[in-house]
Motif scaffolding. Structure first.
Motif, PDB file in Angstrom:
ATOM      1  N   ARG A   9       0.807  -1.194   0.000  1.00  0.00           N
ATOM      2  CA  ARG A   9       0.000   0.000   0.000  1.00  0.00           C
ATOM      3  C   ARG A   9       0.848   1.254   0.000  1.00  0.00           C
ATOM      4  N   GLY A  10       2.150   1.068   0.215  1.00  0.00           N
ATOM      5  CA  GLY A  10       3.075   2.180   0.298  1.00  0.00           C
ATOM      6  C   GLY A  10       3.414   2.825  -1.020  1.00  0.00           C
ATOM      7  N   PHE A  11       2.741   2.527  -2.120  1.00  0.00           N
ATOM      8  CA  PHE A  11       3.017   3.275  -3.340  1.00  0.00           C
ATOM      9  C   PHE A  11       2.695   4.743  -3.148  1.00  0.00           C
ATOM     10  N   ALA A  12       1.862   5.059  -2.182  1.00  0.00           N
ATOM     11  CA  ALA A  12       1.645   6.465  -1.849  1.00  0.00           C
ATOM     12  C   ALA A  12       2.953   7.097  -1.432  1.00  0.00           C
ATOM     13  N   ILE A  71       6.242  11.899   5.343  1.00  0.00           N
ATOM     14  CA  ILE A  71       5.856  10.536   4.970  1.00  0.00           C
ATOM     15  C   ILE A  71       5.203   9.824   6.160  1.00  0.00           C
ATOM     16  N   PHE A  72       5.788  10.027   7.345  1.00  0.00           N
ATOM     17  CA  PHE A  72       5.284   9.370   8.551  1.00  0.00           C
ATOM     18  C   PHE A  72       3.831   9.748   8.836  1.00  0.00           C
ATOM     19  N   VAL A  73       3.522  11.059   8.764  1.00  0.00           N
ATOM     20  CA  VAL A  73       2.160  11.472   9.103  1.00  0.00           C
ATOM     21  C   VAL A  73       1.171  10.970   8.061  1.00  0.00           C
ATOM     22  N   HIS A  74       1.601  10.848   6.811  1.00  0.00           N
ATOM     23  CA  HIS A  74       0.716  10.293   5.789  1.00  0.00           C
ATOM     24  C   HIS A  74       0.354   8.850   6.138  1.00  0.00           C
ATOM     25  N   GLU A  75       1.365   8.053   6.432  1.00  0.00           N
ATOM     26  CA  GLU A  75       1.109   6.656   6.775  1.00  0.00           C
ATOM     27  C   GLU A  75       0.391   6.527   8.116  1.00  0.00           C
ATOM     28  N   LEU A  76       0.674   7.465   9.013  1.00  0.00           N
ATOM     29  CA  LEU A  76      -0.013   7.448  10.310  1.00  0.00           C
ATOM     30  C   LEU A  76      -1.511   7.639  10.127  1.00  0.00           C
ATOM     31  N   PHE A  85     -11.175   1.237  12.791  1.00  0.00           N
ATOM     32  CA  PHE A  85     -12.213   0.335  12.293  1.00  0.00           C
ATOM     33  C   PHE A  85     -11.862  -1.134  12.488  1.00  0.00           C
ATOM     34  N   GLY A  86     -10.839  -1.407  13.287  1.00  0.00           N
ATOM     35  CA  GLY A  86     -10.523  -2.775  13.661  1.00  0.00           C
ATOM     36  C   GLY A  86      -9.745  -3.564  12.638  1.00  0.00           C
ATOM     37  N   VAL A  87      -9.086  -2.894  11.704  1.00  0.00           N
ATOM     38  CA  VAL A  87      -8.279  -3.599  10.706  1.00  0.00           C
ATOM     39  C   VAL A  87      -6.920  -3.940  11.314  1.00  0.00           C
ATOM     40  N   LYS A  88      -6.480  -5.142  11.091  1.00  0.00           N
ATOM     41  CA  LYS A  88      -5.172  -5.563  11.584  1.00  0.00           C
ATOM     42  C   LYS A  88      -4.062  -4.972  10.705  1.00  0.00           C
ATOM     43  N   CYS A  89      -3.154  -4.240  11.338  1.00  0.00           N
ATOM     44  CA  CYS A  89      -2.013  -3.647  10.624  1.00  0.00           C
ATOM     45  C   CYS A  89      -0.772  -4.448  10.984  1.00  0.00           C
ATOM     46  N   GLU A  90      -0.215  -5.105   9.977  1.00  0.00           N
ATOM     47  CA  GLU A  90       0.900  -6.004  10.217  1.00  0.00           C
ATOM     48  C   GLU A  90       2.250  -5.292  10.194  1.00  0.00           C
ATOM     49  N   LYS A  91       2.333  -4.221   9.424  1.00  0.00           N
ATOM     50  CA  LYS A  91       3.587  -3.470   9.340  1.00  0.00           C
ATOM     51  C   LYS A  91       3.305  -1.981   9.241  1.00  0.00           C
ATOM     52  N   PHE A  92       4.222  -1.188   9.824  1.00  0.00           N
ATOM     53  CA  PHE A  92       4.207   0.272   9.682  1.00  0.00           C
ATOM     54  C   PHE A  92       5.653   0.689   9.443  1.00  0.00           C
ATOM     55  N   TYR A  93       5.930   1.095   8.212  1.00  0.00           N
ATOM     56  CA  TYR A  93       7.314   1.403   7.850  1.00  0.00           C
ATOM     57  C   TYR A  93       7.436   2.785   7.211  1.00  0.00           C
ATOM     58  N   VAL A  94       8.498   3.485   7.607  1.00  0.00           N
ATOM     59  CA  VAL A  94       8.974   4.645   6.862  1.00  0.00           C
ATOM     60  C   VAL A  94      10.208   4.166   6.110  1.00  0.00           C
ATOM     61  N   GLY A  95      10.163   4.276   4.777  1.00  0.00           N
ATOM     62  CA  GLY A  95      11.188   3.619   3.971  1.00  0.00           C
ATOM     63  C   GLY A  95      10.727   2.206   3.667  1.00  0.00           C
ATOM     64  N   ILE A 180     -10.287   4.993   5.362  1.00  0.00           N
ATOM     65  CA  ILE A 180      -8.919   4.508   5.585  1.00  0.00           C
ATOM     66  C   ILE A 180      -7.990   4.987   4.462  1.00  0.00           C
ATOM     67  N   ILE A 181      -8.464   4.875   3.227  1.00  0.00           N
ATOM     68  CA  ILE A 181      -7.626   5.244   2.084  1.00  0.00           C
ATOM     69  C   ILE A 181      -7.375   6.745   2.041  1.00  0.00           C
ATOM     70  N   SER A 182      -8.377   7.543   2.364  1.00  0.00           N
ATOM     71  CA  SER A 182      -8.225   9.000   2.269  1.00  0.00           C
ATOM     72  C   SER A 182      -7.565   9.614   3.495  1.00  0.00           C
ATOM     73  N   ALA A 183      -7.402   8.837   4.559  1.00  0.00           N
ATOM     74  CA  ALA A 183      -6.887   9.396   5.823  1.00  0.00           C
ATOM     75  C   ALA A 183      -5.457   9.914   5.684  1.00  0.00           C
ATOM     76  N   GLY A 184      -4.652   9.277   4.839  1.00  0.00           N
ATOM     77  CA  GLY A 184      -3.275   9.746   4.668  1.00  0.00           C
ATOM     78  C   GLY A 184      -3.223  11.142   4.082  1.00  0.00           C
ATOM     79  N   VAL A 185      -4.033  11.363   3.045  1.00  0.00           N
ATOM     80  CA  VAL A 185      -4.086  12.685   2.417  1.00  0.00           C
ATOM     81  C   VAL A 185      -4.620  13.718   3.398  1.00  0.00           C
TER      82      VAL A 185
END
Length: 743
Positions: A9-12, A71-76, A85-95, A180-185
């Protein structure tokens, strides 16, 4: 959990390192790189080197932290919305934690990672963005089917939604996935506003959009724009009394690229007087794709604390260390008007229009003591060749030349009784004429050629800039209202000039066209004395071959000659018409009997501070700044799609890092304003309707919302694959573009 590649999903995140913007350049400095002198003249002891290294390290640390924060706040944003919304997030990476190896050498995938709860947090080895890996969602088409199997609880090929893992992304309702998708923007927009608000609350330094001077022969010069005016409206930007100079440049460039033939409306404020101009932009002689109107930034009345006078100038002989940072309050019998927009105007006019006259300058030093010094005339240097004056290229509207009947294309053949007029004669004299001047011009070609005598009645005018343009291709006599181009054709070879022909060739004669010069320094000391005063490009041109042309014009060459020690040898190569015979001669830099139009005083630029008086005002300014930056990106994209902008204006990671480091050097507020721009850039780019970006996901989700069922998975996979390839191609392009711009 299967090993996930970085194409998630990190193509953003990839889009965060594409920069869509102009680099506003209204004028280009001479080859003398004045801005580097303070650092180049600093101590070179070991301790100084260590400190410089630490400062550089800290600077680039700030750059990395700043870009990483955006980048961090976008992914945050994605992460927090998903967790809500209860979605399991397996990874959170910068880079990106992608495997990288060069031959037998394998690099670690991360710079550091840890697991907290069900999520692995880390910093990837590839600093090209970031990503949040959600259960059941993967932008890599190669992994999509495998990921779909993981979230089917029974493992059977059933499409019943009840059998999807309830904590997976696909199991959530469409409206939740859209959030979820628009939250980064959304996070980028919010933090962009906050970055700017904090900057304004702290105080944002900027160079105001004040006319410090006009480029000889440029659109503003032709329109008669005078120094000291404050630009309050330009192009589509209206009524901003605190407009930064860089913002004005950007609007002019946008308008010029949109339509090079359409005039740009510019409104100037001179006290209570408002003046309106319609200025058609002009291509830069060095970079034709950049448009300008010829307005240059304002000059302050304070001498530079680090370098108050340029070395080897007459100013250096009279300005002492105690005068560093001193403020000029008057000269001769005049007192500067401290309430004026640019108080130094009258002194600069005196320097540029009366080069043969000494000037007594009054200063107030940093310790509040008053001091006076006499600034003598600066003798000009040359290498024994004078050059023919070129044809008239521009006339000042309603100026003396235009009123007398002079036309563009006329060739001056005499001034008064002088029939040996050369290019520099007009600008190295005391050119603030008091009496009418008789000028004879030649007009037309062939049988229609005629000589016309004109009488020009001079006007008193403020001339804060040198009479030679910063690009060196144009010279002007402002008090007479005309501008012309210098030529490289010799009009006179000074008798007694030291020099010898090469290999028995003839020496340079009148009518020969100078094509190239090369400098031969007498000693390493002479070379070192100038090496720290010139840019690397200019130094290379001098020693390896300064080919006179659009990028290295005669005007800039003669500026640079002023810095060479007397007695320096110059190998000059000329072409003799009509057969194009090559003539080469060794000449010597000498002090001429003329006076130069600069004397070496080094003034600071005008700087202003825009500071919010309250938190509410800071937020309002932050919102305004964010809207302006978003509009800039939107206009740029529109022009790019319509083919109005060349692709070279699209930058990548290298250019972003360069811009970020430049702003970080200016301080926290400047860096925050840059992060606002970067945040808005990232927000818009990520919401473009391209599969694999947030905008592409929103298109699929919108279609699902309208249709009441998901888009065909095979079609979505194919479109996503196309989007992935397009983004990879874009990244290759911007990297290549950045590298080419460095060369």
């Amino acid at each position: 959990m299967p090993d996930q590649p970085y194409l998630q999903r990190g193509f953003a995140g990839l889009a965060s390192l594409v920069q869509l913007s102009f680099t506003p350049v209204e004028f280009m400095s001479l080859p003398v790189d004045w801005s580097l002198l303070p650092s180049l003249l600093a101590a070179t002891e070991d301790t100084g080197g260590v400190i410089a290294w630490l400062q550089t390290t800290w600077l680039w640390t700030q750059v990395a932290l700043g870009i990483g924060l955006v980048i961090f706040v976008h992914e945050l944003g994605h992460f927090l919305a998903a967790k809500t919304f209860g979605v399991k997030c397996e990874k959170f990476y910068v880079g990106f934690d992608v495997p990288i190896s060069i031959g037998p050498i394998k690099f670690p995938r991360t710079l550091g990672k840890f697991t907290y709860g069900e999520t692995e947090y880390g910093i990837g080895i590839l600093p090209l963005g970031g990503y949040v890996k959600m259960l059941g969602q993967d932008d890599d088409p190669r992994k999509a089917e495998e990921e779909a199997k993981r979230i089917r609880q029974s493992g059977e090929a059933s499409d019943a939604e009840e059998k999807l893992d309830p904590r997976s992304y696909p199991a959530k309702p469409v409206w939740q996935r859209m959030i979820i998708i628009s939250a980064g923007v959304v996070m980028n927009v919010i933090t962009g506003v906050l970055f700017a608000a904090f900057a304004f609350f702290n105080g944002v330094g900027y160079t105001p959009a004040v006319v410090g001077g006009v480029t000889p022969g440029g659109p503003a010069w032709q329109a008669g724009v005078q120094p000291g005016g404050k630009v309050v409206a330009v192009g589509s930007l209206e009524d901003d009394s605190q407009l930064p100079f860089s913002e004005m440049q950007l609007k002019i460039m946008e308008a010029g690229i949109e339509s090079s033939e359409t005039a740009v409306p510019v409104r100037l404020q001179y006290g209570d007087d408002t003046r309106e101009y319609q200025l058609v932009t002009q291509a830069s002689p060095i970079e034709p794709d950049r448009r300008m109107i010829g307005i240059q930034s304002p000059t302050g009345a304070t001498l530079f604390p680090e370098l108050p006078a340029m070395p080897n100038s007459v100013a250096a002989d009279v300005v002492t260390e105690e005068d560093a940072g001193a403020k000029v309050v008057g000269f001769d019998e005049q007192t500067l008007d401290s309430s004026a927009t640019m108080p130094i105007t009258s002194l600069l006019t005196r320097i540029h229009t009366a080069p043969s006259q000494p000037i007594e300058i009054r200063l107030v030093r940093t310790d509040e003591s008053e001091h006076s010094l006499t600034l003598p005339p600066q003798k000009a240097k040359d290498f024994g060749i004078q050059f023919k004056i070129g044809p008239i290229k521009a006339l000042m509207q309603n100026g003396p030349a235009e009123l007398a009947g002079m036309k563009v294309g006329d060739q001056i053949i005499s001034v008064g009784d002088d029939t040996e007029v050369d290019a520099y004669q007009m600008v190295l004299a005391d050119v603030q004429y008091d009496e009418p001047v008789n000028i004879t011009v030649q007009r037309g070609e062939g049988d229609s050629r005629e000589e016309i005598e004109l009488t020009l009645t001079p006007q008193r005018i403020e001339q804060t800039m040198t009479p030679v343009s910063a690009f060196g291709e144009m010279m002007s006599v402002d008090s007479l209202g005309f501008a012309y181009e210098p030529t490289a054709v010799t009009s006179e070879v000074i008798s007694g000039t030291e020099g010898s022909a090469a290999d028995g060739n003839e020496t340079i004669k009148v009518g020969d066209e100078l094509r190239e010069i090369r400098v031969q320094f007498a000693s390493a000391k002479d070379r070192e004395s100038i090496e720290d005063k010139l840019s690397e490009t200019a130094m290379e041109a001098l020693t390896e071959g300064w080919e006179i042309g659009p990028t290295k014009p005669l005007g800039n060459l003669m500026e640079t000659i002023q810095l060479l020690p007397n007695g320096t040898k110059i190998i000059a190569t000329a072409i003799r018409p009509p057969n194009g015979t090559v003539v080469e001669q060794t000449l010597t830099v000498r002090q001429s009997d003329r006076f130069w139009y600069e004397r070496g005083l080094n003034f600071t630029p005008v700087e202003s501070i825009r500071k919010a008086d309250s938190l509410g005002m800071a937020l309002a300014l932050g919102v305004s700044e964010a809207k302006r930056r978003m509009a800039d990106v939107g206009r740029f994209l529109s022009m790019l799609v319509r083919g109005k902008v060349k692709a070279k204006f699209v930058g990548g990671p290298i250019r972003i890092a360069q811009m970020a480091s430049h702003q970080a050097e200016k301080g926290l507020s400047a860096q925050l304003m840059f992060l606002t721009m970067l945040s808005m850039n990232l927000a818009i780019l990520n919401f473009l309707p391209i599969p694999a970006l947030d905008g592409g996901h929103m298109v699929f989700l919108t279609a699902e919302l309208i249709r009441g069922k998901k888009v065909d998975e095979a079609m979505e996979m194919r479109l996503t694959f196309v989007g992935v390839l397009a983004l990879l191609a874009l990244m290759i392009f911007v990297f290549t573009n950045d590298i080419l711009n460095l060369l």
